[in-house]
Motif scaffolding. Structure first.
Motif, mmCIF file in Angstrom:
data_model
loop_
_atom_site.group_PDB
_atom_site.id
_atom_site.type_symbol
_atom_site.label_atom_id
_atom_site.label_comp_id
_atom_site.label_asym_id
_atom_site.label_seq_id
_atom_site.Cartn_x
_atom_site.Cartn_y
_atom_site.Cartn_z
ATOM 1 N N PRO A 149 0.791 -1.240 0.000
ATOM 2 C CA PRO A 149 0.000 0.000 0.000
ATOM 3 C C PRO A 149 0.825 1.293 0.000
ATOM 4 N N PRO A 150 1.946 1.403 0.758
ATOM 5 C CA PRO A 150 2.689 2.662 0.687
ATOM 6 C C PRO A 150 3.156 3.031 -0.725
ATOM 7 N N ASP A 151 3.290 2.026 -1.607
ATOM 8 C CA ASP A 151 3.704 2.318 -2.985
ATOM 9 C C ASP A 151 2.639 3.157 -3.700
ATOM 10 N N TRP A 152 1.351 2.804 -3.476
ATOM 11 C CA TRP A 152 0.334 3.622 -4.145
ATOM 12 C C TRP A 152 -0.003 4.880 -3.355
ATOM 13 N N TYR A 153 0.269 4.904 -2.041
ATOM 14 C CA TYR A 153 0.120 6.173 -1.310
ATOM 15 C C TYR A 153 1.142 7.190 -1.847
ATOM 16 N N LEU A 154 2.377 6.726 -2.052
ATOM 17 C CA LEU A 154 3.416 7.597 -2.607
ATOM 18 C C LEU A 154 3.015 8.057 -4.009
ATOM 19 N N ARG A 155 2.521 7.113 -4.798
ATOM 20 C CA ARG A 155 2.151 7.423 -6.183
ATOM 21 C C ARG A 155 1.072 8.515 -6.247
ATOM 22 N N ASP A 156 0.087 8.418 -5.331
ATOM 23 C CA ASP A 156 -0.993 9.417 -5.429
ATOM 24 C C ASP A 156 -0.729 10.653 -4.554
ATOM 25 N N GLY A 157 0.501 10.757 -4.007
ATOM 26 C CA GLY A 157 0.875 11.973 -3.284
ATOM 27 C C GLY A 157 0.423 12.007 -1.843
ATOM 28 N N MET A 158 0.219 10.809 -1.234
ATOM 29 C CA MET A 158 -0.123 10.724 0.199
ATOM 30 C C MET A 158 -1.433 11.419 0.527
ATOM 31 N N SER A 159 -2.360 11.439 -0.416
ATOM 32 C CA SER A 159 -3.609 12.173 -0.191
ATOM 33 C C SER A 159 -4.420 11.581 0.959
ATOM 34 N N ASN A 160 -4.087 10.325 1.374
ATOM 35 C CA ASN A 160 -4.821 9.705 2.490
ATOM 36 C C ASN A 160 -4.307 10.130 3.858
ATOM 37 N N LEU A 161 -3.202 10.890 3.901
ATOM 38 C CA LEU A 161 -2.623 11.295 5.190
ATOM 39 C C LEU A 161 -2.898 12.769 5.452
ATOM 40 N N PRO A 162 -3.084 13.132 6.731
ATOM 41 C CA PRO A 162 -3.195 14.566 7.041
ATOM 42 C C PRO A 162 -1.917 15.283 6.576
ATOM 43 N N PRO A 163 -2.041 16.491 5.990
ATOM 44 C CA PRO A 163 -0.875 17.174 5.410
ATOM 45 C C PRO A 163 0.334 17.247 6.343
ATOM 46 N N THR B 233 8.227 14.119 3.353
ATOM 47 C CA THR B 233 8.624 14.942 2.213
ATOM 48 C C THR B 233 9.551 14.131 1.312
ATOM 49 N N PHE B 234 9.423 14.315 0.027
ATOM 50 C CA PHE B 234 10.298 13.645 -0.939
ATOM 51 C C PHE B 234 10.216 14.444 -2.227
ATOM 52 N N GLY B 235 11.292 14.379 -3.007
ATOM 53 C CA GLY B 235 11.308 15.084 -4.283
ATOM 54 C C GLY B 235 10.921 14.151 -5.413
ATOM 55 N N LEU B 236 10.565 14.715 -6.534
ATOM 56 C CA LEU B 236 10.288 13.944 -7.742
ATOM 57 C C LEU B 236 11.417 14.226 -8.746
ATOM 58 N N PRO B 237 11.754 13.315 -9.663
ATOM 59 C CA PRO B 237 11.179 11.970 -9.750
ATOM 60 C C PRO B 237 11.660 11.073 -8.610
ATOM 61 N N VAL B 238 10.855 10.058 -8.295
ATOM 62 C CA VAL B 238 11.206 9.136 -7.217
ATOM 63 C C VAL B 238 10.900 7.706 -7.662
ATOM 64 N N ILE B 239 11.760 6.778 -7.233
ATOM 65 C CA ILE B 239 11.537 5.347 -7.483
ATOM 66 C C ILE B 239 10.775 4.795 -6.283
ATOM 67 N N PRO B 240 9.550 4.286 -6.470
ATOM 68 C CA PRO B 240 8.824 3.726 -5.324
ATOM 69 C C PRO B 240 9.359 2.349 -4.920
ATOM 70 N N GLY B 241 8.771 1.814 -3.853
ATOM 71 C CA GLY B 241 9.047 0.437 -3.452
ATOM 72 C C GLY B 241 9.907 0.331 -2.212
#
Length: 336
Positions: free
Chosen positions: A46-60, A65-73
């Protein structure tokens, strides 16, 4: 030594599975305390798709913090290709698996090569292949740190108190909600290994799979509500969580505990009145605990079920599979 470039999946922007790009990037250099791993398989979590969608499920305020581009996993199984000068205990050619740099997002395992901290790695169990080993680290350590032994003293971002696992054994009943998923199917087996009686909650399609893994009782949530059928449970491990998680509180006996893996919404007054505890933790990388889990995987005491595999280049399809839900075990990417 490897060539100087490799293929990796990267995010250049946030969004759905379509933002996963298959790029050519430099091979990382292992730093102090690290080895370079030639990746054979990658666990999808699940953290792979949380990262992919920009952590929209977490309170801001809790978003890393992380920069783009980023390799998930975060999860991998592979072979050591190079070793930093200060590392002993691992040599070129060793087969290893691990959960890398979690709860941060620097794991970067969707790639042909990864620089991995040796403290996050364990030797891959000889008795299982890279695909099954890659499915084990995050899900297995989550189940381990919730149920068996915390292994770290970092507070959970969701609660002030430190999580305390409940002693499992004869006469203890554990209900696992979402028992067919990655964390769920491993938690069921760890609870059985400890001698507990396990009630598995999942959709009907997973019944024979979960009974094979040792479930003593099965509830199909599409037909029955577990909170109407079950009483006097010692522990509920809810791998689903969310706003409806609190319905499981009434399945507990007084003094019982509920462990939400994905935090739910609970009312302190209600839990006090019921005489139950709600507590959680956040999984963290731990090579030593993974080695203990590896021994159980090696002997077949615990096994990783594989829902599906996809080549690394088809990470998008793997994320689309995850989004459809009803996963049985783990989704794994194969590399090379």
């Amino acid at each position: 030594m490897p060539t100087h470039t490799m293929r990796a999946v990267r995010l250049h922007e946030h969004g759905g599975p379509e933002v996963l790009r298959y790029d050519e990037v430099p091979v990382p250099e292992p730093g102090p305390g690290e080895v370079l791993v030639r990746v054979h398989a990658v666990g999808v979590n699940p953290p792979d798709w949380y990262l992919r969608d920009g952590m929209s499920n977490l309170p801001p305020e809790t978003r890393p913090t992380f920069g783009l581009p980023v390799i998930p996993g975060t999860d991998l199984s592979g072979v050591v290709a190079a070793v930093a000068a200060d590392v002993d205990g691992f040599s070129v050619g060793d087969e290893v698996f691990g959960l890398l740099r979690f709860p941060g997002f620097g794991g970067s395992t969707y790639a042909e090569y990864v620089a991995a901290p040796v403290s996050d790695l364990a030797r891959k169990p000889a008795g299982i292949d890279h695909v099954h080993a890659a499915g084990a680290p995050m899900a297995g350590l989550t189940a381990w740190q919730f149920l068996i032994e915390l292994g770290h003293d970092h507070p959970s971002p969701f609660q002030a108190a430190r999580h305390r696992p409940v002693p499992l054994g004869d006469g203890v009943t554990v209900l696992v909600n979402g028992a067919a998923g990655g964390v769920g199917h491993l938690a069921l087996q760890l609870a059985k290994w400890q001698g507990a009686r396990v009630i598995a909650v999942a959709s009907g399609a997973h019944e024979s799979f979960l009974r094979e893994l040792g479930a003593d009782e099965f509830i199909d949530y599409t037909r029955d509500r577990p909170e109407d059928l079950v009483r006097d449970v010692d522990l509920v491990l809810d791998t689903v969580g969310g706003p409806h998680s609190n319905r499981f509180l009434r399945t507990l006996k007084r003094g019982g505990s509920q462990f939400p893996v994905f935090f739910g919404e609970f009312d302190d007054e209600e839990t006090a009145k019921l005489g139950v505890t709600v507590t959680g933790t956040q999984v963290r990388s731990d090579g030593a605990q993974l080695a203990e889990l590896g021994r159980l995987l090696d002997t077949g005491t615990v096994r990783v079920a594989i829902d599906s595999t996809f080549p690394l280049a088809e990470a998008r399809a793997a994320h689309e599979r995850a989004a459809r839900g009803h996963i049985q075990g783990k989704i794994v990417l194969t590399v090379g």
